[in-house]
Write a protein that holds these residues in place. Structure first.
Motif, PDB file in Angstrom:
ATOM      1  N   PRO A  74      14.097   1.390  -8.463  1.00  0.00           N
ATOM      2  CA  PRO A  74      12.794   0.631  -8.805  1.00  0.00           C
ATOM      3  C   PRO A  74      11.721   1.085  -7.635  1.00  0.00           C
ATOM      4  N   ILE A  75      10.328   0.999  -8.160  1.00  0.00           N
ATOM      5  CA  ILE A  75       9.427   1.088  -6.941  1.00  0.00           C
ATOM      6  C   ILE A  75       8.171   0.240  -7.198  1.00  0.00           C
ATOM      7  N   GLY A  76       7.418  -0.059  -6.070  1.00  0.00           N
ATOM      8  CA  GLY A  76       6.485  -1.111  -6.163  1.00  0.00           C
ATOM      9  C   GLY A  76       5.288  -0.651  -6.756  1.00  0.00           C
ATOM     10  N   ARG A  77       4.583  -1.323  -7.592  1.00  0.00           N
ATOM     11  CA  ARG A  77       2.930  -1.202  -8.134  1.00  0.00           C
ATOM     12  C   ARG A  77       3.065  -0.017  -8.870  1.00  0.00           C
ATOM     13  N   ALA A  78       4.259   0.454  -9.665  1.00  0.00           N
ATOM     14  CA  ALA A  78       4.109   1.551 -10.572  1.00  0.00           C
ATOM     15  C   ALA A  78       3.241   1.314 -11.898  1.00  0.00           C
ATOM     16  N   SER A  79       3.190   0.000 -12.206  1.00  0.00           N
ATOM     17  CA  SER A  79       2.676  -0.293 -13.646  1.00  0.00           C
ATOM     18  C   SER A  79       1.004  -0.433 -13.314  1.00  0.00           C
ATOM     19  N   HIS A  80       0.573  -0.579 -12.120  1.00  0.00           N
ATOM     20  CA  HIS A  80      -0.745  -0.720 -11.876  1.00  0.00           C
ATOM     21  C   HIS A  80      -1.393   0.318 -10.859  1.00  0.00           C
ATOM     22  N   ALA A  81      -0.329   1.201 -10.340  1.00  0.00           N
ATOM     23  CA  ALA A  81      -1.123   2.395  -9.347  1.00  0.00           C
ATOM     24  C   ALA A  81      -2.028   3.343 -10.287  1.00  0.00           C
ATOM     25  N   ALA A  82      -2.808   4.019  -9.610  1.00  0.00           N
ATOM     26  CA  ALA A  82      -3.446   5.064  -9.866  1.00  0.00           C
ATOM     27  C   ALA A  82      -2.903   6.372  -9.970  1.00  0.00           C
ATOM     28  N   PHE A  83      -2.152   6.459  -8.755  1.00  0.00           N
ATOM     29  CA  PHE A  83      -1.349   7.886  -8.428  1.00  0.00           C
ATOM     30  C   PHE A  83       0.024   7.390  -7.710  1.00  0.00           C
ATOM     31  N   ALA A  84       0.832   8.315  -7.720  1.00  0.00           N
ATOM     32  CA  ALA A  84       2.167   8.327  -6.972  1.00  0.00           C
ATOM     33  C   ALA A  84       2.319   9.195  -6.141  1.00  0.00           C
ATOM     34  N   PHE A  85       3.016   8.812  -4.751  1.00  0.00           N
ATOM     35  CA  PHE A  85       3.653   9.933  -4.097  1.00  0.00           C
ATOM     36  C   PHE A  85       4.854  10.032  -4.593  1.00  0.00           C
ATOM     37  N   VAL A  86       5.302  11.209  -5.089  1.00  0.00           N
ATOM     38  CA  VAL A  86       6.724  11.502  -5.504  1.00  0.00           C
ATOM     39  C   VAL A  86       7.598  12.422  -4.608  1.00  0.00           C
ATOM     40  N   LEU A  87       8.682  11.761  -4.280  1.00  0.00           N
ATOM     41  CA  LEU A  87       9.816  12.560  -3.375  1.00  0.00           C
ATOM     42  C   LEU A  87      10.489  13.475  -4.693  1.00  0.00           C
ATOM     43  N   TRP A 144       7.086  16.392  -0.808  1.00  0.00           N
ATOM     44  CA  TRP A 144       6.350  15.224  -1.401  1.00  0.00           C
ATOM     45  C   TRP A 144       5.242  15.883  -2.237  1.00  0.00           C
ATOM     46  N   PHE A 145       5.065  15.258  -3.403  1.00  0.00           N
ATOM     47  CA  PHE A 145       3.785  15.561  -4.433  1.00  0.00           C
ATOM     48  C   PHE A 145       3.040  14.211  -4.865  1.00  0.00           C
ATOM     49  N   LEU A 146       1.745  14.629  -4.979  1.00  0.00           N
ATOM     50  CA  LEU A 146       0.970  13.677  -5.441  1.00  0.00           C
ATOM     51  C   LEU A 146       0.684  13.689  -6.961  1.00  0.00           C
ATOM     52  N   VAL A 147       0.956  12.732  -7.641  1.00  0.00           N
ATOM     53  CA  VAL A 147       1.100  12.766  -9.306  1.00  0.00           C
ATOM     54  C   VAL A 147      -0.038  11.699  -9.761  1.00  0.00           C
ATOM     55  N   GLU A 148      -0.895  12.129 -10.484  1.00  0.00           N
ATOM     56  CA  GLU A 148      -1.793  11.325 -11.149  1.00  0.00           C
ATOM     57  C   GLU A 148      -1.120  10.577 -12.441  1.00  0.00           C
ATOM     58  N   LEU A 149      -1.183   9.334 -12.600  1.00  0.00           N
ATOM     59  CA  LEU A 149      -0.149   8.462 -13.437  1.00  0.00           C
ATOM     60  C   LEU A 149      -0.872   8.245 -14.881  1.00  0.00           C
TER      61      LEU A 149
END
Length: 533
Positions: free
Chosen positions: A155-168, A182-187
């Motif tokens: 589970p991760i925070g703000r996944a439903s409302h984030a614009a992008f994610a830092f993904v390990l 680490w990667f930046l992924v547009e959601l």
């Protein structure tokens, strides 16, 4: 005003208004969000209007961030109103990953995010592995057209409302310290699925959910293979800040219980006149103050002694939430049945108690953080190479901290802890006892308990140092921080006369509308009334 920390607290309390007020940050709205499990979008919009997000962003990126003690003040002030709002706003701290190692394009993307109320999410944990990041299954592959990420984070925070994610994600076939990046992924791309919100006991208005990636386009953040190192360093920043939310929950919970004790009539007198009730409330306040002092020391050390953050940050995250949890437990005993009521004048208490239970889990649970602390202690026990010369910059709130230098963060403190290198005489016997059996205990089943005992000693020492370097604060003039340090090591040793005197100070702060903080900041008019009816 005793420096940036107190000034930020005072400024925010004035801007945001009383906790009992109307509007999206008031108590009625807070309880309604909690009951409805509704994301605090309106509250975040109000914070944007008050300029709060700017306090979490460095000036080089267009914000007003000066030091992490200012960010700690933001968390305390918001959590006094609604910990779900504080956590949702606090997610901006993950942008430090971009500020530290992001490309110019990624930093520009992060700055654009700040124009609204969005925030990134930090997609590290996976359902099957939790805190075991080396077992990460999410895979990133390099294609001719760029990187692609496949896997699931939950589970991760703000996944439903984030614009992008830092993904390990794992970028090498075999697991290992250099296999993660680490990667930046547009959601908002078709290859990303947002998983449903998880229903939780506390922080009900927060967005705790997940993300599923199916060959989603991604851009590397930092160098390939640097993922674990960057994770450990970003946790050095976020762990004390997340723990700081407990200062707000503890303030509000203790305020409710103290006012109840002052108003509740028992045996033809107020409940507060009973020595057992006073001792519970005083003990709760001393633990809350010790937690605040410990966290202040930790965030100021990020500037003045960043090389020690690998020790001080997990220590603060392991110890401070546990101290606040004990404080809330004492307040619950005083309130009795009212601690469980979801309506009425004391209704905010049960929300604060439930929400705080989650604070200790964010960015590493107590065992996880004690494990990290224990790894640092063999060198500390052998020969603490710390020095007392940095104590003033670490503890004096009037002393400006140096500019934060991310490159100075390290993966080990190398046996250095300035806080315990110079101990007051009263703590030396505890230090000797800990060192005597500590090195051997760190190799056995008592490893985490030994780390916890060291953490309490460190926190107690912080209380003595804080009182020494802040003589102008009212509580320091009254000797309260030193009493808090003594209390951590021996709760039964607090004299009854001191207990009565400290309770009078606590009651005066509650009735006078002051924060239950080591600072002298006013929180405005008293907000919890008529609790004893």
């Amino acid at each position: 005003m005793n420096g940036l920390y107190a000034a930020t607290l005072a400024q925010l309390e004035q801007r945001l208004g009383p906790v009992s007020g109307q509007g999206p940050l008031g108590q009625d709205a807070t309880l309604a969000r909690d009951e409805g499990e509704a994301f605090p979008a309106e509250a975040l919009t109000a914070l944007r209007a008050h300029g709060v997000p700017d306090l979490l962003v460095p000036a080089s990126e267009g914000g007003q961030f000066v030091s992490f003690e200012g960010a700690l003040a933001v968390g305390l002030t918001l959590a006094r109103r609604d910990p779900s709002v504080a956590l949702s706003q606090g997610m901006l701290c993950w942008l430090w990953l971009a500020w530290m190692v992001g490309s110019p394009g990624q930093r520009e993307r992060a700055r654009a995010l700040l124009q609204g109320t969005a925030a990134p999410c930090f997609a590290a944990s996976e359902a099957n592995h939790g805190a075991d990041l080396l077992a990460t299954e999410t895979l990133a592959l390099s294609r001719p057209e760029g990187w692609e990420v496949t896997g699931e984070k939950w589970p991760i925070g703000r996944a439903s409302h984030a614009a992008f994610a830092f993904v390990l994600a794992r970028t090498r076939p075999a697991p290992g310290p250099r296999a993660l990046s680490w990667f930046l992924v547009e959601l908002d791309q078709p290859s990303v699925t947002r998983l449903p919100k998880v229903r939780t006991v506390g922080l009900r208005a927060s967005d705790l959910s997940g993300l599923r990636f199916a060959r989603a386009a991604a851009s590397p953040v930092g160098e390939e293979g640097q993922g674990l190192e960057l994770t450990l360093k970003i946790f050095q920043l976020t762990r004390p800040l997340m723990a700081g939310l407990g200062l707000g929950t503890g303030d509000r919970a203790l305020r409710v219980a103290t006012r109840f004790a002052l108003e509740r009539e028992l045996y033809r007198a107020s409940a507060a006149s009973l020595p057992s009730v006073r001792r519970l409330l005083v003990g709760a306040w001393l633990r809350l103050l010790a937690a605040e002092i410990l966290l202040l020391s930790g965030v100021r050390a990020l500037h003045g002694a960043p090389g020690q953050a690998s020790l001080s940050s997990p220590l603060a995250k392991a110890i401070a939430p546990a101290l606040v949890e004990q404080a809330i437990r004492s307040a619950t005993t005083v309130l009795g049945a009212r601690a469980f009521m979801r309506e009425g004048p004391a209704a905010i208490f049960q929300k604060m108690a439930r929400d705080h239970a989650a604070v200790g889990l964010i960015d590493g649970s107590e065992p996880v953080c004690l494990h990290a602390l224990a790894a640092e202690l063999p060198q500390v026990f052998t020969a603490n190479a710390g020095s007392g010369t940095l104590l003033r910059s670490r503890f004096s709130l009037e002393e400006p901290v140096p500019a934060f230098a991310p490159a100075s963060l390290g993966l080990t403190a190398r046996g250095v802890d300035d806080v315990t290198a110079e101990l007051p005489p009263g703590l030396l016997p505890h230090w000797s006892a800990l060192r005597q059996g500590g090195s051997e205990a760190l190799r056995g089943p008592a490893r985490l308990e030994t780390a916890r005992r060291y953490g309490l000693l460190h926190a107690a020492a912080c209380c003595f140092h804080f009182e020494r370097f802040n003589p102008g604060l009212a509580l320091c003039r009254a000797g309260v921080p030193a009493l808090a340090g003594q209390f951590l090591m021996d709760p039964e040793a607090l004299p009854e006369t001191a207990c009565r005197e400290i309770f009078d100070l606590l009651a005066a702060r509650v009735e006078g509308g002051h924060l239950l903080s080591v600072t002298d900041v006013s929180a405005g008019p008293a907000s919890e009334t008529a609790l004893a009816g």
